[in-house]
Write a protein that holds these residues in place. Sequence first.
Motif, PDB file in Angstrom:
ATOM      1  N   GLU A   1       0.662  -1.249  -0.041  1.00  0.00           N
ATOM      2  CA  GLU A   1       0.008  -0.099   0.075  1.00  0.00           C
ATOM      3  C   GLU A   1       0.916   1.282  -0.114  1.00  0.00           C
ATOM      4  O   GLU A   1       0.436   2.173  -0.649  1.00  0.00           O
ATOM      5  N   THR A   2       1.988   1.297   0.968  1.00  0.00           N
ATOM      6  CA  THR A   2       2.871   2.466   0.942  1.00  0.00           C
ATOM      7  C   THR A   2       3.470   2.904  -0.475  1.00  0.00           C
ATOM      8  O   THR A   2       3.479   3.875  -0.801  1.00  0.00           O
ATOM      9  N   LEU A   3       3.938   1.638  -1.171  1.00  0.00           N
ATOM     10  CA  LEU A   3       4.512   1.809  -2.385  1.00  0.00           C
ATOM     11  C   LEU A   3       3.576   2.580  -3.445  1.00  0.00           C
ATOM     12  O   LEU A   3       4.007   3.589  -4.032  1.00  0.00           O
ATOM     13  N   VAL A   4       2.229   2.099  -3.353  1.00  0.00           N
ATOM     14  CA  VAL A   4       1.389   2.562  -4.381  1.00  0.00           C
ATOM     15  C   VAL A   4       1.152   3.990  -4.042  1.00  0.00           C
ATOM     16  O   VAL A   4       0.887   4.656  -5.014  1.00  0.00           O
ATOM     17  N   ARG A   5       0.771   4.337  -2.751  1.00  0.00           N
ATOM     18  CA  ARG A   5       0.348   5.595  -2.300  1.00  0.00           C
ATOM     19  C   ARG A   5       1.587   6.739  -2.779  1.00  0.00           C
ATOM     20  O   ARG A   5       1.097   7.578  -3.421  1.00  0.00           O
ATOM     21  N   ASP A   6       2.896   6.135  -2.673  1.00  0.00           N
ATOM     22  CA  ASP A   6       3.796   7.130  -2.687  1.00  0.00           C
ATOM     23  C   ASP A   6       4.167   7.223  -4.291  1.00  0.00           C
ATOM     24  O   ASP A   6       4.244   8.421  -4.631  1.00  0.00           O
ATOM     25  N   PHE A   7       3.703   6.155  -5.095  1.00  0.00           N
ATOM     26  CA  PHE A   7       3.881   6.376  -6.525  1.00  0.00           C
ATOM     27  C   PHE A   7       2.517   7.342  -6.880  1.00  0.00           C
ATOM     28  O   PHE A   7       3.063   8.293  -7.614  1.00  0.00           O
ATOM     29  N   LEU A   8       1.461   7.166  -6.565  1.00  0.00           N
ATOM     30  CA  LEU A   8       0.485   8.041  -6.835  1.00  0.00           C
ATOM     31  C   LEU A   8       0.510   9.530  -6.535  1.00  0.00           C
ATOM     32  O   LEU A   8       0.449  10.538  -7.255  1.00  0.00           O
ATOM     33  N   ASP A   9       1.166   9.801  -5.257  1.00  0.00           N
ATOM     34  CA  ASP A   9       1.601  10.995  -4.623  1.00  0.00           C
ATOM     35  C   ASP A   9       2.584  11.749  -5.545  1.00  0.00           C
ATOM     36  O   ASP A   9       2.624  12.820  -5.570  1.00  0.00           O
ATOM     37  N   ALA A  10       3.574  10.722  -5.969  1.00  0.00           N
ATOM     38  CA  ALA A  10       4.683  11.473  -6.853  1.00  0.00           C
ATOM     39  C   ALA A  10       4.058  12.132  -7.940  1.00  0.00           C
ATOM     40  O   ALA A  10       4.868  13.126  -8.630  1.00  0.00           O
TER      41      ALA A  10
ATOM     42  N   ALA B   1       0.530  20.545 -17.047  1.00  0.00           N
ATOM     43  CA  ALA B   1       0.871  21.366 -16.076  1.00  0.00           C
ATOM     44  C   ALA B   1       1.035  20.793 -14.787  1.00  0.00           C
ATOM     45  O   ALA B   1       1.756  21.109 -13.924  1.00  0.00           O
ATOM     46  N   GLU B   2      -0.151  20.144 -14.375  1.00  0.00           N
ATOM     47  CA  GLU B   2      -0.471  19.702 -13.059  1.00  0.00           C
ATOM     48  C   GLU B   2      -1.162  18.467 -13.241  1.00  0.00           C
ATOM     49  O   GLU B   2      -1.750  18.098 -14.071  1.00  0.00           O
ATOM     50  N   ALA B   3      -0.814  17.490 -12.042  1.00  0.00           N
ATOM     51  CA  ALA B   3      -1.478  16.286 -12.069  1.00  0.00           C
ATOM     52  C   ALA B   3      -1.842  16.284 -10.663  1.00  0.00           C
ATOM     53  O   ALA B   3      -0.911  16.296  -9.630  1.00  0.00           O
ATOM     54  N   LYS B   4      -2.891  15.449 -10.187  1.00  0.00           N
ATOM     55  CA  LYS B   4      -3.427  15.190  -8.944  1.00  0.00           C
ATOM     56  C   LYS B   4      -4.053  13.972  -8.816  1.00  0.00           C
ATOM     57  O   LYS B   4      -5.076  13.673  -9.731  1.00  0.00           O
ATOM     58  N   LEU B   5      -3.490  13.047  -8.302  1.00  0.00           N
ATOM     59  CA  LEU B   5      -4.335  11.664  -8.479  1.00  0.00           C
ATOM     60  C   LEU B   5      -4.907  11.209  -7.040  1.00  0.00           C
ATOM     61  O   LEU B   5      -4.170  11.052  -6.176  1.00  0.00           O
ATOM     62  N   ASP B   6      -6.190  11.595  -6.662  1.00  0.00           N
ATOM     63  CA  ASP B   6      -6.749  11.556  -5.518  1.00  0.00           C
ATOM     64  C   ASP B   6      -7.560   9.885  -5.395  1.00  0.00           C
ATOM     65  O   ASP B   6      -8.287   9.594  -6.244  1.00  0.00           O
ATOM     66  N   VAL B   7      -7.045   9.471  -4.341  1.00  0.00           N
ATOM     67  CA  VAL B   7      -7.422   7.973  -4.014  1.00  0.00           C
ATOM     68  C   VAL B   7      -8.776   8.221  -3.165  1.00  0.00           C
ATOM     69  O   VAL B   7      -8.922   8.981  -2.386  1.00  0.00           O
ATOM     70  N   VAL B   8      -9.778   7.385  -3.768  1.00  0.00           N
ATOM     71  CA  VAL B   8     -11.131   7.455  -3.227  1.00  0.00           C
ATOM     72  C   VAL B   8     -11.310   6.182  -2.064  1.00  0.00           C
ATOM     73  O   VAL B   8     -11.661   6.270  -1.121  1.00  0.00           O
TER      74      VAL B   8
END
Length: 130
Positions: free
Chosen positions: A9-18, A63-70
Amino acid sequence: MTDTAEATETLVRDFLDAWTTRDLDAICSAFADDAMYHNVPVDPIVGLGAIREIFQAFLNAFAEAKLDVVTLAAKPGLVLAERVDYFTLNDGRKVELPVTGVFEVDNGKIKRFSDYFDLADFERQSGLKL
């Protein structure tokens, strides 16, 4: 290395946050050299070099990207992540895309990343063709 549910989970959340930081090295560091990335409506991309190229193209277009986990469910070596991805194109247009990602992890690296989304919706909002 043990791919516990927590580590996966941490690996995937860190990837998405990056994606928010736009740091290509941080984004790509999550992947195994022989990984597969698949935007399911189009052909899969195999190998870290090819994945890096497509991620660079995405960063160049937005220019911007944000991947919000639901919602996120994790077990050892597997994560299912329901998201809403928000992109701002270089010309200021906005994309808001519901996505579900499946991540298979082995030895602390993503081996398979498949995103399921409405391709027509993405192309309509972004003006891009995948």
